[in-house]
Scaffold this active site. Structure first.
Site, mmCIF file in Angstrom:
data_model
loop_
_atom_site.group_PDB
_atom_site.id
_atom_site.type_symbol
_atom_site.label_atom_id
_atom_site.label_comp_id
_atom_site.label_asym_id
_atom_site.label_seq_id
_atom_site.Cartn_x
_atom_site.Cartn_y
_atom_site.Cartn_z
ATOM 1 N N ARG A 189 13.709 4.072 11.856
ATOM 2 C CA ARG A 189 12.554 5.174 12.057
ATOM 3 C C ARG A 189 11.933 4.781 13.328
ATOM 4 O O ARG A 189 12.373 4.379 14.067
ATOM 5 C CB ARG A 189 11.885 4.852 10.654
ATOM 6 C CG ARG A 189 12.601 5.411 9.375
ATOM 7 C CD ARG A 189 11.702 5.078 7.939
ATOM 8 N NE ARG A 189 10.407 5.807 8.290
ATOM 9 C CZ ARG A 189 9.507 5.703 7.130
ATOM 10 N NH1 ARG A 189 9.573 4.659 6.483
ATOM 11 N NH2 ARG A 189 8.443 6.481 7.126
ATOM 12 N N HIS A 223 4.742 -4.455 9.212
ATOM 13 C CA HIS A 223 4.653 -4.242 10.549
ATOM 14 C C HIS A 223 3.373 -5.000 11.232
ATOM 15 O O HIS A 223 3.459 -4.813 12.326
ATOM 16 C CB HIS A 223 4.820 -2.749 10.791
ATOM 17 C CG HIS A 223 5.869 -2.288 9.831
ATOM 18 N ND1 HIS A 223 7.171 -2.545 10.066
ATOM 19 C CD2 HIS A 223 5.774 -1.104 9.063
ATOM 20 C CE1 HIS A 223 7.840 -2.000 8.923
ATOM 21 N NE2 HIS A 223 6.957 -0.936 8.416
ATOM 22 N N PRO A 273 0.794 -1.164 -0.105
ATOM 23 C CA PRO A 273 -0.188 -0.189 -0.097
ATOM 24 C C PRO A 273 0.774 1.206 -0.053
ATOM 25 O O PRO A 273 1.756 1.356 0.585
ATOM 26 C CB PRO A 273 -0.765 -0.074 1.314
ATOM 27 C CG PRO A 273 -0.164 -1.134 2.307
ATOM 28 C CD PRO A 273 0.522 -2.272 1.116
ATOM 29 N N ASN A 274 0.150 2.320 -0.780
ATOM 30 C CA ASN A 274 0.969 3.377 -0.934
ATOM 31 C C ASN A 274 1.901 3.791 -1.677
ATOM 32 O O ASN A 274 2.532 4.756 -2.005
ATOM 33 C CB ASN A 274 1.110 4.187 0.479
ATOM 34 C CG ASN A 274 -0.046 4.106 1.459
ATOM 35 O OD1 ASN A 274 -1.193 4.663 0.974
ATOM 36 N ND2 ASN A 274 -0.029 3.893 2.614
ATOM 37 N N TYR A 300 11.350 8.580 0.724
ATOM 38 C CA TYR A 300 11.199 7.748 -0.358
ATOM 39 C C TYR A 300 11.840 8.238 -1.495
ATOM 40 O O TYR A 300 11.957 7.490 -2.584
ATOM 41 C CB TYR A 300 9.718 7.354 -0.624
ATOM 42 C CG TYR A 300 9.158 6.899 0.869
ATOM 43 C CD1 TYR A 300 9.568 5.558 1.537
ATOM 44 C CD2 TYR A 300 7.975 7.335 1.575
ATOM 45 C CE1 TYR A 300 9.171 4.879 2.517
ATOM 46 C CE2 TYR A 300 7.571 6.620 2.392
ATOM 47 C CZ TYR A 300 8.233 5.550 3.219
ATOM 48 O OH TYR A 300 7.871 5.168 4.545
ATOM 49 N N ASP A 320 1.779 -15.402 6.395
ATOM 50 C CA ASP A 320 1.289 -16.791 6.243
ATOM 51 C C ASP A 320 1.378 -17.037 4.697
ATOM 52 O O ASP A 320 1.666 -18.331 4.272
ATOM 53 C CB ASP A 320 0.004 -17.029 6.930
ATOM 54 C CG ASP A 320 0.037 -17.119 8.165
ATOM 55 O OD1 ASP A 320 0.954 -17.067 8.855
ATOM 56 O OD2 ASP A 320 -1.032 -17.032 8.976
ATOM 57 N N ARG A 342 7.864 0.656 13.436
ATOM 58 C CA ARG A 342 8.530 0.074 11.873
ATOM 59 C C ARG A 342 9.499 -1.022 12.355
ATOM 60 O O ARG A 342 10.080 -1.602 11.386
ATOM 61 C CB ARG A 342 9.029 1.183 11.257
ATOM 62 C CG ARG A 342 7.995 1.860 10.663
ATOM 63 C CD ARG A 342 8.241 2.882 9.788
ATOM 64 N NE ARG A 342 7.467 4.251 9.540
ATOM 65 C CZ ARG A 342 6.413 4.231 8.838
ATOM 66 N NH1 ARG A 342 5.864 3.400 8.021
ATOM 67 N NH2 ARG A 342 5.685 5.424 8.967
ATOM 68 N N GLU A 390 12.830 -9.768 0.928
ATOM 69 C CA GLU A 390 12.033 -8.173 1.597
ATOM 70 C C GLU A 390 12.635 -7.274 1.067
ATOM 71 O O GLU A 390 14.056 -7.132 1.278
ATOM 72 C CB GLU A 390 11.773 -8.743 3.086
ATOM 73 C CG GLU A 390 11.049 -7.309 3.713
ATOM 74 C CD GLU A 390 11.202 -7.512 4.989
ATOM 75 O OE1 GLU A 390 11.823 -8.645 5.811
ATOM 76 O OE2 GLU A 390 10.642 -6.712 5.692
ATOM 77 N N SER A 394 13.269 3.008 2.417
ATOM 78 C CA SER A 394 13.740 3.492 3.497
ATOM 79 C C SER A 394 14.189 2.474 4.395
ATOM 80 O O SER A 394 14.228 1.097 4.197
ATOM 81 C CB SER A 394 12.808 4.310 4.322
ATOM 82 O OG SER A 394 11.923 3.554 4.832
ATOM 83 N N ALA A 444 3.536 -0.905 4.357
ATOM 84 C CA ALA A 444 2.990 -0.833 6.114
ATOM 85 C C ALA A 444 2.461 -2.305 6.387
ATOM 86 O O ALA A 444 2.523 -2.725 7.616
ATOM 87 C CB ALA A 444 1.746 0.105 6.117
ATOM 88 N N ASN A 487 8.015 -5.618 -1.347
ATOM 89 C CA ASN A 487 8.160 -4.353 -0.488
ATOM 90 C C ASN A 487 6.469 -4.378 -0.018
ATOM 91 O O ASN A 487 5.720 -3.834 -0.437
ATOM 92 C CB ASN A 487 8.329 -3.142 -1.179
ATOM 93 C CG ASN A 487 8.460 -1.972 -0.106
ATOM 94 O OD1 ASN A 487 8.013 -2.079 1.158
ATOM 95 N ND2 ASN A 487 8.870 -1.051 -0.703
ATOM 96 N N ARG A 491 4.749 11.136 -2.668
ATOM 97 C CA ARG A 491 4.749 10.587 -1.223
ATOM 98 C C ARG A 491 6.130 10.903 -0.472
ATOM 99 O O ARG A 491 7.000 10.150 -0.754
ATOM 100 C CB ARG A 491 4.365 9.141 -1.166
ATOM 101 C CG ARG A 491 4.277 8.528 0.052
ATOM 102 C CD ARG A 491 4.351 6.993 -0.046
ATOM 103 N NE ARG A 491 4.099 6.359 1.476
ATOM 104 C CZ ARG A 491 4.368 5.388 2.031
ATOM 105 N NH1 ARG A 491 4.684 4.522 0.826
ATOM 106 N NH2 ARG A 491 4.226 5.126 3.257
ATOM 107 N N HIS A 508 12.771 -2.743 1.279
ATOM 108 C CA HIS A 508 12.323 -1.163 1.689
ATOM 109 C C HIS A 508 13.207 -0.285 1.178
ATOM 110 O O HIS A 508 14.528 -0.250 0.931
ATOM 111 C CB HIS A 508 12.271 -1.353 3.172
ATOM 112 C CG HIS A 508 11.350 -2.423 3.941
ATOM 113 N ND1 HIS A 508 10.141 -2.286 3.774
ATOM 114 C CD2 HIS A 508 11.768 -3.288 4.298
ATOM 115 C CE1 HIS A 508 9.660 -3.492 4.482
ATOM 116 N NE2 HIS A 508 10.616 -4.062 4.833
HETATM 117 C C1 DQA Z 1 8.395 1.080 3.466
HETATM 118 C C2 DQA Z 1 8.543 1.029 4.915
HETATM 119 C C3 DQA Z 1 7.321 1.066 5.580
HETATM 120 O O1 DQA Z 1 7.409 0.948 7.095
HETATM 121 C C4 DQA Z 1 6.375 2.134 5.026
HETATM 122 O O2 DQA Z 1 5.156 1.576 5.574
HETATM 123 C C5 DQA Z 1 6.069 1.846 3.737
HETATM 124 C C6 DQA Z 1 7.331 1.795 2.845
HETATM 125 C C7 DQA Z 1 9.816 1.429 2.537
HETATM 126 O O3 DQA Z 1 9.915 1.000 1.449
HETATM 127 O O4 DQA Z 1 10.684 2.140 3.059
HETATM 128 O O5 DQA Z 1 4.999 2.139 3.098
HETATM 129 O O6 DQA Z 1 8.189 -0.302 3.186
#
Ligand code: DQA
Length: 142
Positions: free
Chosen positions: A107, A80, A10-11, A23, A87, A111, A98, A102, A77, A74, A18, A100
């Site tokens: 942070r 977390h 998401p996002n 980011y 699962d 997180r 995995e 950031s 959110a 990635n 953003r 990310h």
């Molecule tokens: C993120 C880090 C997460 O904590 C955050 O919720 C994101 C982006 C990252 O790519 O740094 O949405 O996954």
């Protein structure tokens, strides 16, 4: 050509505008293009996807599990707090990496927990869009 699914939570569709201080200014489409170029050099074909919806991501993980595809994810959110994503990811038989953009550990405390890290082959965080490219390179060397 080997295939890899790159999943985004998401996002991440809002990258570019953003929280650019955290980011960067690249859009997700630009990151997808970078991944395609790096993957081609590594002889991988990328299936790059993003959803804001947990159920959709779970469906894609089921698809990757059935097809025995490696996944670079990635989870944003969901990292977390989503036991459901964990699962579904646990069903993968090929490696999961995995990523990310950031570095979540640097942070807020909420997180610092990842429900995904424990079932991933490894985690790459904090290198901006390069986290994805480093993950592709790591996958190619497994
Ligand atoms: C993120 C880090 C997460 O904590 C955050 O919720 C994101 C982006 C990252 O790519 O740094 O949405 O996954």
């Amino acid at each position: 050509m080997r295939k890899v699914m790159i999943l985004n939570g998401p996002n991440l569709d809002q990258l570019g505008t953003r929280e650019a201080d955290l980011y960067g200014t690249l859009t997700l489409a630009e990151i997808a293009n970078m991944c395609n170029a790096t993957a081609a050099a590594l002889d991988f074909e990328v299936d790059f996807r993003q959803s804001n919806d947990e159920a959709t991501l779970i469906g894609w993980l089921h698809e990757a599990a059935k097809s025995e595809l490696p996944v670079i994810m990635n989870p944003a959110a969901f990292t977390h707090y989503s036991i459901a994503i964990r699962d579904a990811a646990a069903m993968l038989t090929a490696p999961l990496i995995e990523v990310h953009i950031s570095n979540p550990i640097a942070r807020e405390e909420f997180r610092h927990t990842s429900f995904i890290s424990g079932i991933a082959k490894g985690t790459i965080s904090g290198f901006g869009a390069n986290s994805y490219l480093l993950a592709l390179s790591a996958l190619a060397q497994l």
